[in-house]
Design an enzyme around this catalytic site. Structure first.
Site, short mmCIF file in Angstrom:
data_model
loop_
_atom_site.label_atom_id
_atom_site.label_comp_id
_atom_site.label_asym_id
_atom_site.label_seq_id
_atom_site.Cartn_x
_atom_site.Cartn_y
_atom_site.Cartn_z
N ARG A 24 0.87 -1.18 0.00
CA ARG A 24 0.00 0.00 0.00
C ARG A 24 0.91 1.24 0.00
O ARG A 24 1.75 1.38 0.89
CB ARG A 24 -0.89 0.00 1.24
CG ARG A 24 -1.66 1.29 1.39
CD ARG A 24 -2.50 1.38 2.66
NE ARG A 24 -3.09 2.70 2.72
CZ ARG A 24 -3.08 3.50 3.78
NH1 ARG A 24 -2.58 3.10 4.92
NH2 ARG A 24 -3.62 4.69 3.72
N HIS B 124 -2.69 11.10 0.86
CA HIS B 124 -2.20 10.80 2.22
C HIS B 124 -1.49 12.04 2.76
O HIS B 124 -0.27 12.07 2.92
CB HIS B 124 -1.26 9.58 2.17
CG HIS B 124 -0.94 8.98 3.52
ND1 HIS B 124 -1.08 7.63 3.79
CD2 HIS B 124 -0.48 9.51 4.67
CE1 HIS B 124 -0.71 7.37 5.04
NE2 HIS B 124 -0.34 8.50 5.59
N GLU C 161 -7.02 8.55 6.61
CA GLU C 161 -7.27 9.07 7.95
C GLU C 161 -7.74 10.53 8.00
O GLU C 161 -7.06 11.39 8.54
CB GLU C 161 -6.01 8.96 8.82
CG GLU C 161 -5.52 7.57 8.99
CD GLU C 161 -4.43 7.47 10.05
OE1 GLU C 161 -4.04 8.49 10.63
OE2 GLU C 161 -3.99 6.34 10.32
N ASN D 189 -7.40 1.89 9.95
CA ASN D 189 -6.08 2.11 10.53
C ASN D 189 -6.27 2.14 12.04
O ASN D 189 -6.98 2.99 12.57
CB ASN D 189 -5.49 3.46 10.10
CG ASN D 189 -5.15 3.50 8.61
OD1 ASN D 189 -5.44 2.57 7.87
ND2 ASN D 189 -4.55 4.59 8.18
N TYR E 141 -4.20 1.71 15.90
CA TYR E 141 -2.93 1.60 16.60
C TYR E 141 -3.07 1.35 18.10
O TYR E 141 -2.34 0.56 18.67
CB TYR E 141 -2.11 2.89 16.42
CG TYR E 141 -1.48 3.03 15.04
CD1 TYR E 141 -0.20 2.58 14.79
CD2 TYR E 141 -2.18 3.61 13.99
CE1 TYR E 141 0.39 2.71 13.54
CE2 TYR E 141 -1.60 3.74 12.73
CZ TYR E 141 -0.31 3.28 12.51
OH TYR E 141 0.26 3.40 11.27
N GLU F 240 -3.55 -0.03 8.18
CA GLU F 240 -2.38 0.33 8.99
C GLU F 240 -2.52 -0.23 10.39
O GLU F 240 -3.60 -0.19 10.98
CB GLU F 240 -2.24 1.86 9.12
CG GLU F 240 -1.53 2.52 7.97
CD GLU F 240 -1.35 4.02 8.18
OE1 GLU F 240 -1.04 4.44 9.32
OE2 GLU F 240 -1.54 4.76 7.21
C1 BGC Z 1 -0.50 7.69 9.42
C2 BGC Z 1 0.95 7.46 9.00
C3 BGC Z 1 1.83 7.63 10.22
C4 BGC Z 1 1.45 6.57 11.25
C5 BGC Z 1 2.30 6.58 12.51
C6 BGC Z 1 -0.87 6.98 10.70
O1 BGC Z 1 -1.79 7.73 11.39
O2 BGC Z 1 -1.36 7.32 8.38
O3 BGC Z 1 1.26 8.36 7.98
O4 BGC Z 1 3.18 7.55 9.91
O5 BGC Z 1 0.12 6.81 11.64
O6 BGC Z 1 2.15 7.75 13.23
#
Ligand code: BGC
Length: 497
Positions: free
Chosen positions: A98, A143, A188, A329, A331, A399
């Site tokens: 991607r 992006h 995002e 995405n 985290y 992501e």
């Molecule tokens: C973004 C990336 C970024 C990653 C880590 C995501 O929110 O799409 O561009 O590098 O987080 O912070």
């Protein structure tokens, strides 16, 4: 007795074997990949006709905005090293790459009256190289690296952006759509609308009034996405046979205690994050809770209308179901407690609208990023929430990743193992997830953090002019993991109609 002991021993050894080899079941058609984005890796910021984008501008004229004062002028030099990058991706054995297109490399001013043919050539070469190496390109059209002239007119708070973006997207479908079958309109929007218009310290004359710009941006982005979805469906899909979606970011929000106020605050936080984008594209409108709360607060702040713009009837129809798949995405997770009566939230702001206090549990393993913790169960909860709340859409994890500098990156491996287990469990529990793409294949320019934060499976030495890519322990681990789970040679991440 001996038999029972033997049976126990067998189960014990078998379980150890399974966990040593990370056998986590995934559906037959499941695919794995790695991701990057144009400004973060390409470099060549002013080469062969590329125009200036907002990140070129920030890093050159306001270096204090970037933690180490660095720029993406060279970054990973992927503009020149893309063939090497395709080889490291191939070596990982993943199915997908991607990446994103740099708008100002294709349209130097952002407007479609002038096309930079070197930009078209560059992405054609990259796409052809991927295909020749049996890697599926998943392309993000935007992006975050907005052409500078478009920020000068207010960026995504200006409704005219819809037209300019549609012209740009049309050019990308025209030139690349014969080989690209998986598209993401935006990456995002929640993050870029917040960073640009809510938490901005930027050198632009854009509407930076808290509690306003963030919603104008969301409104324009969502309408634009829906119109581009329609354009692709009507003008390209039959011929090009591709699929199109949007990459939405969301955390999981867990109530800090069992108190009703905290449970309500966590629900609000989720609706103001995940819901702000999922709800419109699935059901055609912002979540009810957002609409009522912002309307009420706006009135109490003496505004004559809600700070949240409304969608028209036509917008709602366009928005509803405007995806073939949704990129997610994800985290990390926050614990939330009620903050609706916080006294310093008298003035309008997104934080006031949400009315929650976010914190991490001190027991959660942390990364080098202040907002990123290793909380795999939060991922499972978010996935099942999306399954139940948004009609179990086709999801691709576009992501997920962890920040750690060391080459022996045990914490990253721990994070990936946990999150992949949660994902596996979610798919077994009926979540319609088709693929997992980790962020990132290699260290890159981490926006306001410059090169101080590292997300790569490959370490990149940014002081060496040749920018060598060195595999971290996680690259070796991920390669083995993917190899163990290689079940198919699909050419399609999202199965064709
Ligand atoms: C973004 C990336 C970024 C990653 C880590 C995501 O929110 O799409 O561009 O590098 O987080 O912070």
């Amino acid at each position: 007795m001996e038999k029972i002991f033997q049976k126990f021993l067998f189960i014990f050894i078998f379980t150890k074997f399974i966990s040593a080899y990370e056998i986590t079941p995934f559906p037959q058609d499941f695919l794995f990949g790695v991701a990057t984005a144009s400004y973060q890796i390409e470099g060549a910021w002013n080469i062969n006709g590329k125009g200036e984008n907002i990140w070129d501008y920030y890093s050159h004229y306001s270096p204090s905005m970037i933690k180490d004062g660095s720029t993406g002028d060279v970054a990973c030099d992927s503009y020149n090293k893309f063939k090497d990058d395709v080889q490291i991706i191939k070596d990982l054995g993943v199915h997908i790459y991607r990446f994103s297109l740099s708008w100002s490399r294709i349209l130097p001013t952002g407007f479609a009256n002038e096309i930079n043919h070197d930009g078209i050539r560059y992405y054609n070469d990259l796409i052809n190289e991927l295909i020749a190496n049996d890697i599926i390109p998943v392309v993000t059209i935007f992006h975050w690296d907005l052409p500078l002239p478009l920020m000068a007119i207010g960026g995504w708070t200006n409704p005219l952006m819809t037209k300019y973006y549609m012209e740009y997207a049309n050019i990308t479908f025209h030139y690349f759509g014969d080989r690209v079958q998986h598209w993401l309109t935006m990456n995002e929007p929640m993050s870029f609308c917040t960073d640009t218009f809510e938490n901005a310290q930027q050198p632009f004359n854009v509407p930076q009034i808290k509690g306003i710009g963030i919603y104008l941006c969301a409104h324009t982005v969502l309408r634009t996405h829906a119109l581009v979805y329609k354009m692709y469906k009507n003008e390209y899909q039959e011929k090009q046979k591709g699929k199109i979606g949007i990459a939405i970011d969301s955390r999981w929000y867990e109530p800090k205690t069992n108190k009703t106020e905290d449970i309500e605050a966590a629900t609000r936080a989720l609706e103001f994050d995940c819901g702000m984008y999922f709800n419109p594209i699935v059901y055609g409108d912002f979540p009810e809770i957002m609409k009522t709360r912002i309307e009420n607060l706006s009135r109490s702040e003496n505004f004559s209308i809600s700070r949240l713009p409304e969608f028209t009837k036509d917008d709602k129809e366009l928005l509803q179901g405007s995806y073939d798949f949704i990129g997610l995405n994800h985290y990390s997770t926050w614990l939330v407690s009620d903050g609706s009566s916080k006294t310093n939230w008298r003035t309008p702001s997104y934080a006031r609208d949400v009315g929650g206090i976010m914190e991490a549990d001190p027991k959660w393993p942390n990364s080098t990023m202040s907002w990123l913790y290793d909380v795999p169960w939060g991922f499972y909860k978010l996935l099942t929430h999306i399954r139940d709340r948004y009609k179990n859409p086709i999801i691709v994890i576009t992501e997920n990743g962890f920040a750690q500098l060391e080459i022996q990156d045990k914490k990253r491996i721990h994070y990936l193992k946990g999150y992949l287990k949660s994902l596996s469990k979610a798919t077994q529990d009926g979540c319609n997830v088709k693929g997992y793409i980790t962020w990132s294949v290699m260290d890159n320019f981490e926006w306001f953090e410059g090169f101080t934060q590292r997300f790569g499976l490959y370490y990149v030495n940014f002081t060496d002019p040749s920018r060598p890519r060195i595999p971290r322990s996680s690259a070796k681990w991920f390669k083995k993991f993917v190899h163990t789970h290689l079940k198919n040679n699909n050419k399609f991440l999202v199965v064709q109609v």
